[in-house]
Each structure stands twice: as C-alpha cells, then as structure tokens.
Scaffold this active site. Structure first.
Site, PDB file in Angstrom:
ATOM      1  N   ASP A 211       0.816  -1.215   0.000  1.00  0.00           N
ATOM      2  CA  ASP A 211       0.000   0.000   0.000  1.00  0.00           C
ATOM      3  C   ASP A 211       0.848   1.263   0.000  1.00  0.00           C
ATOM      4  O   ASP A 211       2.071   1.219   0.172  1.00  0.00           O
ATOM      5  CB  ASP A 211      -0.975  -0.009   1.199  1.00  0.00           C
ATOM      6  CG  ASP A 211      -0.304  -0.437   2.502  1.00  0.00           C
ATOM      7  OD1 ASP A 211       0.938  -0.412   2.576  1.00  0.00           O
ATOM      8  OD2 ASP A 211      -1.018  -0.793   3.450  1.00  0.00           O
TER       9      ASP A 211
ATOM     10  N   ASN B  40      -7.624  -2.825  14.185  1.00  0.00           N
ATOM     11  CA  ASN B  40      -9.024  -3.093  13.826  1.00  0.00           C
ATOM     12  C   ASN B  40      -9.153  -4.280  12.858  1.00  0.00           C
ATOM     13  O   ASN B  40     -10.198  -4.482  12.265  1.00  0.00           O
ATOM     14  CB  ASN B  40      -9.689  -1.839  13.226  1.00  0.00           C
ATOM     15  CG  ASN B  40      -9.037  -1.392  11.919  1.00  0.00           C
ATOM     16  OD1 ASN B  40      -8.094  -2.021  11.439  1.00  0.00           O
ATOM     17  ND2 ASN B  40      -9.542  -0.317  11.343  1.00  0.00           N
TER      18      ASN B  40
ATOM     19  N   HIS C  69      -7.379  -4.739  10.072  1.00  0.00           N
ATOM     20  CA  HIS C  69      -7.122  -4.484   8.651  1.00  0.00           C
ATOM     21  C   HIS C  69      -5.824  -5.150   8.194  1.00  0.00           C
ATOM     22  O   HIS C  69      -4.918  -5.399   8.987  1.00  0.00           O
ATOM     23  CB  HIS C  69      -7.161  -2.987   8.310  1.00  0.00           C
ATOM     24  CG  HIS C  69      -5.983  -2.156   8.720  1.00  0.00           C
ATOM     25  ND1 HIS C  69      -6.121  -0.906   9.274  1.00  0.00           N
ATOM     26  CD2 HIS C  69      -4.657  -2.365   8.640  1.00  0.00           C
ATOM     27  CE1 HIS C  69      -4.931  -0.388   9.504  1.00  0.00           C
ATOM     28  NE2 HIS C  69      -4.020  -1.256   9.136  1.00  0.00           N
TER      29      HIS C  69
ATOM     30  N   GLU D 254      -9.704  -1.934   5.117  1.00  0.00           N
ATOM     31  CA  GLU D 254     -10.360  -1.651   6.379  1.00  0.00           C
ATOM     32  C   GLU D 254     -11.565  -2.583   6.583  1.00  0.00           C
ATOM     33  O   GLU D 254     -12.020  -3.228   5.627  1.00  0.00           O
ATOM     34  CB  GLU D 254     -10.838  -0.184   6.379  1.00  0.00           C
ATOM     35  CG  GLU D 254      -9.711   0.836   6.278  1.00  0.00           C
ATOM     36  CD  GLU D 254      -8.956   1.050   7.595  1.00  0.00           C
ATOM     37  OE1 GLU D 254      -8.948   0.152   8.465  1.00  0.00           O
ATOM     38  OE2 GLU D 254      -8.361   2.133   7.752  1.00  0.00           O
TER      39      GLU D 254
HETATM   40  C1  GLP Z   1      -0.661   0.222   8.564  1.00  0.00           C
HETATM   41  C2  GLP Z   1      -0.308  -0.482   7.264  1.00  0.00           C
HETATM   42  C3  GLP Z   1      -0.459  -1.974   7.379  1.00  0.00           C
HETATM   43  C4  GLP Z   1       0.215  -2.431   8.659  1.00  0.00           C
HETATM   44  C5  GLP Z   1      -0.548  -1.888   9.835  1.00  0.00           C
HETATM   45  C6  GLP Z   1       0.034  -2.302  11.171  1.00  0.00           C
HETATM   46  O1  GLP Z   1      -1.907   0.790   8.558  1.00  0.00           O
HETATM   47  N1  GLP Z   1      -1.052  -0.042   6.153  1.00  0.00           N
HETATM   48  O2  GLP Z   1       0.083  -2.610   6.240  1.00  0.00           O
HETATM   49  O3  GLP Z   1       0.228  -3.821   8.701  1.00  0.00           O
HETATM   50  O4  GLP Z   1      -0.576  -0.492   9.761  1.00  0.00           O
HETATM   51  O5  GLP Z   1       1.131  -1.491  11.491  1.00  0.00           O
HETATM   52  P1  GLP Z   1       2.139  -1.797  12.655  1.00  0.00           P
HETATM   53  O6  GLP Z   1       2.958  -2.941  12.207  1.00  0.00           O
HETATM   54  O7  GLP Z   1       2.935  -0.546  12.817  1.00  0.00           O
HETATM   55  O8  GLP Z   1       1.342  -2.109  13.864  1.00  0.00           O
END
Ligand code: GLP
Length: 240
Positions: A67, A135, A137, A142
């Site tokens: 992303d 959440n 995702h 989402e």
């Molecule tokens: C972001 C990214 C995801 C990632 C998620 C968790 O929103 N778009 O790809 O997996 O957050 O992030 P973290 O690993 O910092 O908890």
C-alpha cells in the site's frame, strides 16, 4: 492457519527471517510482497544484516508493496516508499527496477490502481508479509472491505488515522486516503506470513484466529488460505 507463538519481538523477527530465507532460497527469482509498519522492522534489519555481514544477494528478488498513502511520495519521510528505502531497499542489492509500490502521487489514482492490479495479475507472489491493524485491517483493507476486492483507493478509518498518527508530527498530517492491494490479491500469494506483537494487537489477533470469517475483520479471511503462518508474541496471543 499455522500459529507460531514466540516470547518477544526479537524471537518474532528471527522466526520471520528464517521463514523468509527459506522462501528466498527456494527460487532463483523470488517474488516477495512487503509490508510497512513497525511489525516487520526487525525482520528487515535481519535481511540487511544478511546482505551486509553474510554477503547474501537479493539482486534477483522482485518486490511488491501492499500500500501507499495518497498524496505522498519518496520526498515525504512518511511515505511507504520512503519507509521501504530507509528500512530495507537502500541497504541491500535489490534491483530498483524490480521494486513495485503503488504511486501515491499518480495524477489519476483510479488508473494507478488498475495499473498495479494488472501488474499483480501478471505476477505470482511467493511470500506476502503482513502486519495487522488493531481493527483487523490488512494492507489498508479496512473492516467491511469486500473479500473480492482488488487494488483500490480507500478512505482510512478514524481508528487507522489515530493509530498511524504516531509516525507523524500531527494527526492532521495523516493522509485520509490510501491505495491498497486488495484482499483477493493478498490471498493469491502462495504463502502468507502475518506478524503481530504487543498487547494492542491481542483483540485483532483473537478476531482473526477465533472470530467468524467475516468482512468485519478483514484478516479473518487468512484462515482460508492454504499456507498462512502467524508469528506472534505472547502479548499479541494473550486473548487466544
Ligand atoms: C498500517 C499499514 C499496514 C500495517 C498496519 C500495522 O496501517 N497499512 O500494512 O500492517 O498499519 O502497522 P504496525 O505494524 O505498525 O502495527
């Protein structure tokens, strides 16, 4: 889903690296789906170490990122391309031509989504690395994103904006939209590795592993994947 419970973040990163390395070693031209966020940073450090200290080469690897924020590019230190260069790509010998990530500043975002989707359709990801949002995702898919989705533009939820604001000076600076690989494209990867650590992921991990397979928790679909592995620390597994 195969669950590997580990003691802490260091063990999670080491376990993830060993799985990553087994996939890399099995192909002369491996295709890896990378994720941003804090969860894979320890894994990325180990990959850099592997290149710098062990002389491992990643020149034949092709990469696809999950992303990117709409409106940001490499000139912003909050963009995901900047994150990937800073944490991984600039420190190994990956060929820049083999790096694929949605272009957050494309003049026509819908067209960019189609371009990325077509690129994914013409490739086959050997290993997709994923973090999980609090959440549930995955990528930026989402809650209530259709399981049939392909690469698309999303409006980020307030929860995600709140969670990701820790990387920005001010919550107002967090982009409101992103481009994300769709759930179908994530599920098309031959193997999926989900990384989760910390108490704030416990509920999402519980919903993914034990809750109904439902679009209200995007990560729950991963249970239907034939080769998905969750590596999680004790805190993230605390509700299981
Ligand atoms: C972001 C990214 C995801 C990632 C998620 C968790 O929103 N778009 O790809 O997996 O957050 O992030 P973290 O690993 O910092 O908890």
């Amino acid at each position: 889903m195969n669950i590997v419970k580990v003691k802490d973040y260091k063990a999670l990163s080491e376990e993830a690296f060993s799985l990553f390395k087994s996939v890399i070693s099995a192909s002369s031209a491996p295709v890896i789906g990378f994720a941003t966020g804090s969860s894979p940073v320890g894994l990325y450090e180990l990959i850099c170490y592997d290149y710098i200290k062990n002389g491992a080469s990643y020149k034949d690897m092709t990469t696809f990122n999950l992303d990117e924020y709409v409106g940001l590019d490499v000139s912003s230190d909050q963009s995901y391309i900047y994150f990937m260069k800073h944490n991984l790509f600039d420190h190994i010998d990956v060929n820049p031509k083999n790096i694929n990530i949605p272009n957050g500043i494309a003049p026509d975002i819908e067209k960019e989504c189609k371009r990325y989707s077509a690129l994914l359709a013409s490739s086959s990801i050997d290993l997709q690395i994923l973090g999980i949002g609090a959440n549930g995702h995955i990528g930026f898919n989402e809650p209530n994103t259709p399981f049939t989705s392909t690469t698309h533009k999303v409006k980020l939820t307030d929860k995600t904006i709140q969670d990701n604001s820790r990387f920005f000076d001010d919550i107002e600076q967090v982009p409101k939209y992103a481009i994300t690989m769709g759930i179908t494209e994530i599920m098309n990867a031959k193997k999926i590795l989900i990384l989760a650590n910390g108490k704030n992921k416990a509920k999402a991990v519980f919903d993914m592993v034990k809750g109904p397979v439902s679009e209200s928790c995007p990560a729950s679909i991963l249970r239907r994947h034939p080769d998905a592995v969750l590596i999680a620390d004790e805190d993230a597994c605390s509700l299981l």
